[in-house]
Motif scaffolding. Structure first.
Motif, PDB file in Angstrom:
ATOM      1  N   LYS A  70      43.631  -1.883  47.366  1.00 22.73           N
ATOM      2  CA  LYS A  70      45.589  -2.185  48.256  1.00 22.73           C
ATOM      3  C   LYS A  70      43.730  -3.247  49.193  1.00 22.73           C
ATOM      4  CE  LYS A  70      48.607   0.428  48.160  1.00 22.73           C
ATOM      5  NZ  LYS A  70      49.494   2.151  50.097  1.00 22.73           N
ATOM      6  N   GLY A  71      44.528  -4.384  50.282  1.00 23.70           N
ATOM      7  CA  GLY A  71      43.982  -4.986  51.056  1.00 23.70           C
ATOM      8  C   GLY A  71      43.214  -4.058  52.267  1.00 23.70           C
ATOM      9  N   ARG A  72      42.003  -5.082  52.312  1.00 18.11           N
ATOM     10  CA  ARG A  72      41.660  -3.608  53.221  1.00 18.11           C
ATOM     11  C   ARG A  72      41.198  -4.954  55.063  1.00 18.11           C
ATOM     12  NH1 ARG A  72      41.627   0.215  50.443  1.00 18.11           N
ATOM     13  NH2 ARG A  72      39.930   0.955  49.712  1.00 18.11           N
ATOM     14  N   GLY A  73      42.426  -5.859  55.056  1.00 16.89           N
ATOM     15  CA  GLY A  73      42.385  -6.137  56.707  1.00 16.89           C
ATOM     16  C   GLY A  73      43.692  -5.533  57.126  1.00 16.89           C
ATOM     17  N   GLY A  74      44.604  -4.515  57.104  1.00 15.29           N
ATOM     18  CA  GLY A  74      45.428  -4.198  57.425  1.00 15.29           C
ATOM     19  C   GLY A  74      47.024  -4.266  56.986  1.00 15.29           C
ATOM     20  N   ALA A  75      46.695  -5.065  56.039  1.00 19.66           N
ATOM     21  CA  ALA A  75      47.917  -5.261  55.293  1.00 19.66           C
ATOM     22  C   ALA A  75      48.249  -3.924  54.590  1.00 19.66           C
ATOM     23  CB  ALA A  75      48.667  -6.762  55.253  1.00 19.66           C
ATOM     24  N   GLY A  76      47.038  -4.173  53.784  1.00 23.96           N
ATOM     25  CA  GLY A  76      47.358  -2.872  52.590  1.00 23.96           C
ATOM     26  C   GLY A  76      48.175  -3.701  51.741  1.00 23.96           C
ATOM     27  N   PHE A  77      47.921  -4.784  51.028  1.00 22.69           N
ATOM     28  CA  PHE A  77      48.592  -5.490  49.414  1.00 22.69           C
ATOM     29  C   PHE A  77      47.931  -5.133  48.788  1.00 22.69           C
ATOM     30  CE2 PHE A  77      50.189  -9.221  46.546  1.00 22.69           C
ATOM     31  CZ  PHE A  77      52.018  -8.464  46.884  1.00 22.69           C
ATOM     32  N   THR A  81      46.255 -19.644  45.936  1.00 29.39           N
ATOM     33  CA  THR A  81      44.803 -18.984  46.246  1.00 29.39           C
ATOM     34  C   THR A  81      45.248 -17.631  46.956  1.00 29.39           C
ATOM     35  OG1 THR A  81      45.094 -21.849  47.389  1.00 29.39           O
ATOM     36  CG2 THR A  81      44.178 -19.200  47.701  1.00 29.39           C
ATOM     37  N   THR A  82      44.391 -16.786  46.686  1.00 28.06           N
ATOM     38  CA  THR A  82      44.549 -16.124  46.722  1.00 28.06           C
ATOM     39  C   THR A  82      43.126 -15.562  47.757  1.00 28.06           C
ATOM     40  OG1 THR A  82      44.097 -13.298  46.570  1.00 28.06           O
ATOM     41  CG2 THR A  82      41.370 -15.461  45.091  1.00 28.06           C
ATOM     42  N   VAL A  83      43.635 -15.216  48.982  1.00 31.45           N
ATOM     43  CA  VAL A  83      43.496 -15.066  50.545  1.00 31.45           C
ATOM     44  C   VAL A  83      42.944 -13.561  50.183  1.00 31.45           C
ATOM     45  CG1 VAL A  83      42.885 -15.108  53.056  1.00 31.45           C
ATOM     46  CG2 VAL A  83      44.109 -16.783  51.974  1.00 31.45           C
ATOM     47  N   ASN A  84      41.382 -12.789  50.086  1.00 31.94           N
ATOM     48  CA  ASN A  84      40.913 -11.000  50.580  1.00 31.94           C
ATOM     49  C   ASN A  84      40.242 -11.577  51.542  1.00 31.94           C
ATOM     50  OD1 ASN A  84      41.179 -11.963  47.086  1.00 31.94           O
ATOM     51  ND2 ASN A  84      42.292  -9.590  47.874  1.00 31.94           N
ATOM     52  N   ASN A  85      40.449 -10.197  52.411  1.00 34.29           N
ATOM     53  CA  ASN A  85      39.245  -9.350  53.515  1.00 34.29           C
ATOM     54  C   ASN A  85      37.770  -9.295  52.216  1.00 34.29           C
ATOM     55  OD1 ASN A  85      38.308  -6.800  54.976  1.00 34.29           O
ATOM     56  ND2 ASN A  85      39.236  -8.297  56.023  1.00 34.29           N
ATOM     57  N   VAL A  86      36.434  -9.359  53.539  1.00 35.29           N
ATOM     58  CA  VAL A  86      35.462  -9.568  52.873  1.00 35.29           C
ATOM     59  C   VAL A  86      35.358  -8.012  52.893  1.00 35.29           C
ATOM     60  CG1 VAL A  86      33.080  -8.848  53.894  1.00 35.29           C
ATOM     61  CG2 VAL A  86      34.586 -10.782  55.079  1.00 35.29           C
ATOM     62  N   GLU A  87      36.189  -6.840  53.239  1.00 36.28           N
ATOM     63  CA  GLU A  87      35.694  -5.279  51.916  1.00 36.28           C
ATOM     64  C   GLU A  87      35.956  -5.461  51.150  1.00 36.28           C
ATOM     65  OE1 GLU A  87      37.310  -2.639  55.135  1.00 36.28           O
ATOM     66  OE2 GLU A  87      36.509  -0.782  53.789  1.00 36.28           O
ATOM     67  N   THR A  88      37.685  -6.548  51.057  1.00 33.13           N
ATOM     68  CA  THR A  88      37.974  -6.221  50.141  1.00 33.13           C
ATOM     69  C   THR A  88      37.450  -5.970  48.824  1.00 33.13           C
ATOM     70  OG1 THR A  88      40.393  -6.855  51.126  1.00 33.13           O
ATOM     71  CG2 THR A  88      40.695  -5.951  48.744  1.00 33.13           C
ATOM     72  N   LEU A  89      36.386  -7.425  48.809  1.00 33.78           N
ATOM     73  CA  LEU A  89      36.426  -8.366  47.426  1.00 33.78           C
ATOM     74  C   LEU A  89      34.823  -7.883  47.585  1.00 33.78           C
ATOM     75  CD1 LEU A  89      36.537 -11.898  48.886  1.00 33.78           C
ATOM     76  CD2 LEU A  89      37.333 -11.002  46.726  1.00 33.78           C
ATOM     77  N   ALA A  90      34.302  -6.902  48.577  1.00 29.41           N
ATOM     78  CA  ALA A  90      33.162  -5.476  48.124  1.00 29.41           C
ATOM     79  C   ALA A  90      33.560  -4.938  47.653  1.00 29.41           C
ATOM     80  CB  ALA A  90      32.391  -6.011  49.479  1.00 29.41           C
ATOM     81  N   SER A  91      34.239  -4.258  47.337  1.00 26.38           N
ATOM     82  CA  SER A  91      35.032  -3.402  47.031  1.00 26.38           C
ATOM     83  C   SER A  91      35.544  -3.448  45.287  1.00 26.38           C
ATOM     84  CB  SER A  91      36.324  -2.599  47.389  1.00 26.38           C
ATOM     85  OG  SER A  91      36.357  -2.366  48.879  1.00 26.38           O
TER      86      SER A  91
END
Lengths: 399, 638
Positions: free
Chosen positions: A42-49, A196-206
């Motif tokens: 799930k998205g690591r920015g906080g929203a968890g999509f 467009t996909t907007v992903n958090n740094v940590e999501t992409l790292a995962s």
């Protein structure tokens, strides 16, 4: 960009630059999407999509042009994990972007870097250059015919709201950083109107790890609903602040022990837009199903004045509201005024309750996540620290 | 409007326009929604707001406006959608899948009430001392939602100074609720872009470039922002106190000219539906208020046709026969918003602009010369008022060059709204007035002058005369009932070709001294175009610049306001496409009811060339009184 010896079972586990890309391009796109879906990332920015859902929508969108945006605006107060990932583990982040490009059929990636991280721009650009030299970026990546992908770095200008994905896209397009109406969502109508996909740094790292080690491996960590691990940016009253990788489902009390926090009164989880958890709830867990968070942990010990804490957060939101929608623009000002009333012992409970009700309206009626989450700390601090805040001496009993 | 694809609109305000299917019977052409437990079927892409309207449910709106792109910022229109955690702004949510909507739940009502309370806390002033009292959308909402106190406080002093620098538009930003309708009007609808939100959070406000006074930026004074402002933050610069003072001064001879568009719309200010012409009732009311004479602007509209038409013929003759280098196409110049637009944005094309003044200014010059002499009044004692649908007319009459009579030709430009208020203040209910005629020596004018009020009207009036001049035939023989339908309606840009053919008529007496015959026009095709709203004007201008099809035109009518004058910035509020359509209908109906429908047949026009402008159209005196020049302003103001 030197790697410190960080310990962690998922993100900080072993990974060699380019290996995720190498493996990805030998697989079918659907298979990678399948692994990511299996991982339940799930998205690591906080929203968890769910990341797989987002990527499936973008990959299904029919367009010649698609964009992969890495959200490195890291603006949530108390968060600094993306800085660590970018400086120490850039291979995870950029490989993740290239993999996204492969899966989604995108040719361009943009790293939207927080304005205050300007000092990182040069080393990151050097890093991208070295990736180009090794054909991890550019044309026919690693010999895969027709797979071209480039990454550009674009700087933010210091607006908190630009961490919201549609405001970020607005900012990239050169407009005022203001959230868009949703729908349409960026997955169909994002940067320059393209999927467009907007992903958090940590999501992409995962993602880079998942491609190598598989979804099942990832799912072994964390809980059933919150798989994998999470980076926590720990700050405040503790002996060992810093970035920690912990599996989802960790109890607050466990984390506090780990970082050497003593006499803890409260923990702010999720930054200014998160919730303030009192001692009585320290056995709760950090997980999407209990207390979801983008990773900001701010620890307050007994000496802290919670009204000051709240005032700080509310000042932040008054300053950072983009000002387009009514609930957020004016609502936050009213909440801050409420804090000042309590400080000056010039309040009535009926008015404070009205402000809490206002906060609840802001949570549902604001246009974007900023206004929807800004009343969280107001409501949680006033409810969880009632006795301290309304002690009758203007809330100055913090000692 | 044809400006939805405009790239200058920020994405945050870009609407998601889902092409509504033309054939609703196709699979996926419609979608079923349940609103408050009532099912209805709507075309795919219908917004929740539209769907609610279709099922008879009214949703409050503030930032939403039919003419503008979607903002979704005031949040007053929120509704509950099943399965969604947050409330959704119904104006900005297109329905693409079946959904269940609730429009009046406790959460919705509370959120709306909170939004109104918040807006009121930042909105300066008391309703009883506000000119918008009774017409303010915020006030109406406060009433609907039973606001009886300021829950979250109220400003005790204004936040901003009132900007009265402009002759046309007054900005009182302390009353602004940041709905951004004005911003979207200026950027999207008009493509002028003088206004934008600056700063963020509570410091957000609508600003001009560098917060300069409105008079120092490239505002074209069209006043479209005023027409769409829900509160009293924007208004026209109201001269009614000065006009009352002139009326009350026994030494002053106060005359007023009325333009066709205010007459077609002023009834709306008195509770009538749109589309009731009040021309002759207004004559009576104006006399009762105390104006000494009431004249018909259509008279000088007729005169404009003769002057501007003659100018066009001279230009064509010079270009085609004398092979002189002369600017073509000729542009109309009666819309002062358009004139200022071209002065700022396309100053290199000022040569193309007809030098003929607008009907308002022609009349002003004639009143203080021809009329004053005829009536035996010292022009210094004449106060000349013009009731116009327009805020830019206020700027126009204050242009330094507009004093060819030796005095300020028109003293005050008054909007439809301001006049309605004066009439009410005098205790007159306009619709009840008996009808009366205009005053001489100008008397009644033609229907051609009347249709100036609608987009395409100036062109239609000109063509009625031009075809008769050139072909020697009746306009009715070419166009049924002399109605030139292709020039009517609200398409953003209209284009028409009129082949002249081989048969031409004799040159009419009035211009015989200018050209010998029409032989040079044989076989030619007259190409004309019409644009309304400066966004459309811009399209044509850019096309001309690029050497496109409009550069081949001979004559182009431009109106700054959407719909033409009837949608002007001085007209009754609200304005919607439907209201503008009804006003146009009233104007065209009045034209058709008239005997006299061509400018050159107006006996008073014929008379004035015999009696006063004896050198004929575009002659020396005409040039002095009825023509003007323009200023290259450019986009930057020092």
């Amino acid at each position: 960009m030197e790697k410190k010896n960080r310990k962690g079972s998922v993100l900080f586990s072993e990974y060699k630059r380019g290996e995720g890309i190498k493996k990805a391009i030998t697989a079918a796109r659907e298979n990678i999407l399948f692994e990511i879906r299996e991982s339940k990332l799930k998205g690591r920015g906080g929203a968890g999509f769910p990341t797989a859902t987002k990527w499936t929508l973008v990959s299904a969108a029919s367009s010649e042009e698609k964009y992969v945006i890495c959200n490195a605006d890291e603006g949530e107060p108390g968060t600094f994990k993306d800085r660590v990932l970018l400086l120490e583990y850039p291979e995870l982040v950029f490989d993740g972007m290239v993999i996204a490009g492969y899966v989604l059929g995108a040719k361009s990636g943009i790293l939207y870097l927080r304005g205050e991280y300007e000092y990182m721009k040069k080393p990151l650009e050097d890093y991208l250059e070295s990736m180009r030299e090794d054909n991890l970026l550019g044309k026919n990546i690693l010999g895969k015919k027709g797979f071209d992908f480039e990454i550009k770095i674009r700087m933010g200008s210091g607006a908190y709201v630009c961490g919201e994905e549609t405001a970020l896209i607005e900012s990239l397009e050169g407009n005022r950083g203001e959230a868009r109406n949703r729908p349409p969502f960026p997955v169909t109508t994002g940067f320059l109107g393209k999927p467009t996909t907007v992903n958090n740094v940590e999501t992409l790292a995962s993602v880079s790890h998942i491609v190598i080690k598989g979804g099942e491996w990832f799912r072994k960590y964390g809980t059933d609903k919150s798989t994998g691990s999470k980076l926590f940016s720990v700050s405040g009253d503790c002996e060992k602040p810093g970035v920690y990788e912990l599996p989802w489902g960790t109890k607050i009390s466990e984390l506090l022990k780990l970082v050497g926090a003593k006499d803890t009164k409260a923990v702010q989880i999720g930054g200014a837009s998160g919730v303030c958890v009192p001692k009585s709830q320290f056995e709760r867990t950090l997980a999407y199903e209990d207390i979801p968070t983008g990773g900001s942990i701010i620890i307050f010990n007994e000496k802290r004045n919670m009204l000051n804490v709240l005032r700080n957060f509310m000042e932040f939101f008054v300053e950072e509201s983009c000002g387009q929608c009514t609930p957020c623009r004016i609502g936050n000002v009213k909440l801050l005024e409420g804090v000042e009333m309590i400080e000056n012992s010039k309040y009535t409970f009926s008015y404070i309750n009205q402000l809490k009700e206002l906060g609840r309206s802001m949570q549902v009626a604001s246009k974007c996540g900023l206004g929807q989450s800004s009343p969280n700390s107001f409501i949680s601090i006033l409810e969880n620290f009632k006795e301290e805040v309304f002690s009758g001496n203007g809330g100055t009993n913090g000692k | 409007m044809e400006s939805k694809d405009n790239l200058r609109v920020p994405g945050s305000q870009k609407p998601l326009v889902i092409e509504k299917p033309t054939d609703l019977t196709t699979i996926g052409g419609t979608v079923s929604v349940e609103i408050n437990e009532k099912k209805i079927i709507v075309p795919l892409g219908t917004t929740i707001l539209e769907a609610c309207k279709m099922s008879g449910i009214s949703i409050p709106t503030l930032c939403h406006h039919e003419d503008l792109c979607v903002a979704g910022v005031c949040r007053i229109c929120v509704v509950e959608v099943e399965g969604m955690r947050t409330l959704q702004a119904s104006c900005a949510f297109p329905i693409t899948a079946p959904m269940k909507i609730k429009t009046s739940t406790p959460m919705v009502r509370k959120a709306r009430r909170h939004i109104i309370d918040l807006l009121l806390s930042e909105h300066y002033g008391e309703c009883y001392s506000c000119f918008k009292n009774g017409k303010c959308e915020l006030q109406t909402l406060a009433k609907e939602y039973g606001v009886d106190s300021y829950t979250f406080g109220h400003l005790d002093k204004p936040k901003y100074e009132i900007d009265k620098s402009s002759y046309s538009v007054v900005r009182d930003m302390s009353k602004c609720i940041l709905c951004k309708r004005c911003v979207r009007t200026c950027i999207d609808l008009q493509e002028v872009g003088v206004l934008e939100a600056v700063n963020r959070g509570e410091k957000t406000h609508i600003s001009t470039f560098l917060d300069k006074p409105l008079s120092d930026v490239i505002c074209i004074n069209c006043g479209q922002c005023i027409n769409r402002c829900p509160t009293a933050a924007l208004r026209a610069n109201d001269p009614s106190d000065e006009i009352w003072a002139a009326i009350d001064d026994p030494k002053k001879h106060v005359v007023i000219q009325t333009a066709p568009s205010p007459r077609a719309a002023i009834g709306e200010e008195f509770g009538l539906g749109a589309g009731h012409s009040m021309t002759r009732e207004l004559n009576t009311a104006l006399k009762r208020i105390g104006f000494n004479k009431v004249f018909d602007t259509n008279f000088t509209a007729d005169l404009t046709i003769i002057e501007e038409g003659t100018e066009l013929i001279i230009r064509l003759y010079k270009a085609l026969v004398q092979k002189e280098k002369i600017a073509l196409p000729q542009f109309t110049s009666c819309s002062p918003g358009w004139v200022k637009f071209i002065e700022h944005y396309y100053p290199e094309y000022l040569e193309n602009l007809s030098s003929a003044k607008s009907p308002q200014q022609m009349f002003g010059a004639l009143i203080k010369t021809f009329y004053a002499k005829k009536a035996g009044i010292d022009p210094a004692d004449v106060v000349s008022v013009a009731v116009m649908p327009c805020s830019a007319k206020k700027f126009e009459c204050n242009r330094p060059e507009m004093n060819s009579s030796g005095y300020k030709d028109v003293d005050y430009g008054l909007t439809t709204r301001e006049l309605a208020r004066m009439i009410r203040e005098a205790g007159i209910n306009l619709p009840e007035m008996p009808k009366s005629d205009f005053d001489n020596p100008f008397g009644e004018a033609s229907g051609a002058g009347l249709i100036f009020g609608a987009t395409g009207g100036v062109m239609e009036a000109a063509i009625r005369s031009v075809v008769e001049f050139v072909l020697g035939k009746k306009a009715e023989d070419i166009f049924e009932k002399a109605n030139i339908i292709p020039l009517r309606g609200f398409d953003g840009i209209k284009y028409l070709e009129i082949p002249i053919g081989d048969k031409v008529g004799p040159v009419p007496e009035i211009i015989q001294h200018l050209i010998p015959n029409w032989d040079w026009l044989k076989g030619a095709t007259l190409k004309i175009a019409v644009a309304h709203g400066t966004a459309n004007a811009k399209k044509i201008m850019d096309n001309i610049k690029a050497g496109g099809k409009f550069s081949e035109c001979h004559f182009i009518e431009f109106m700054a306001c959407p719909g033409g004058c009837l949608g002007g910035g001085g007209q009754p509020i609200p304005t919607t496409p439907e209201i503008r359509k009804l006003r146009a209908k009233a104007i065209y109906a009045e034209d058709e009811s008239l005997e006299l429908r061509k400018s050159h047949e107006n006996p008073h026009v014929v008379q004035i060339y015999k009696e006063f402008l004896t050198e004929g159209p575009c002659g020396h005196l005409s040039h002095k009184l009825l023509h003007t020049h323009y200023t290259k302003r450019g986009r930057y103001i020092a």
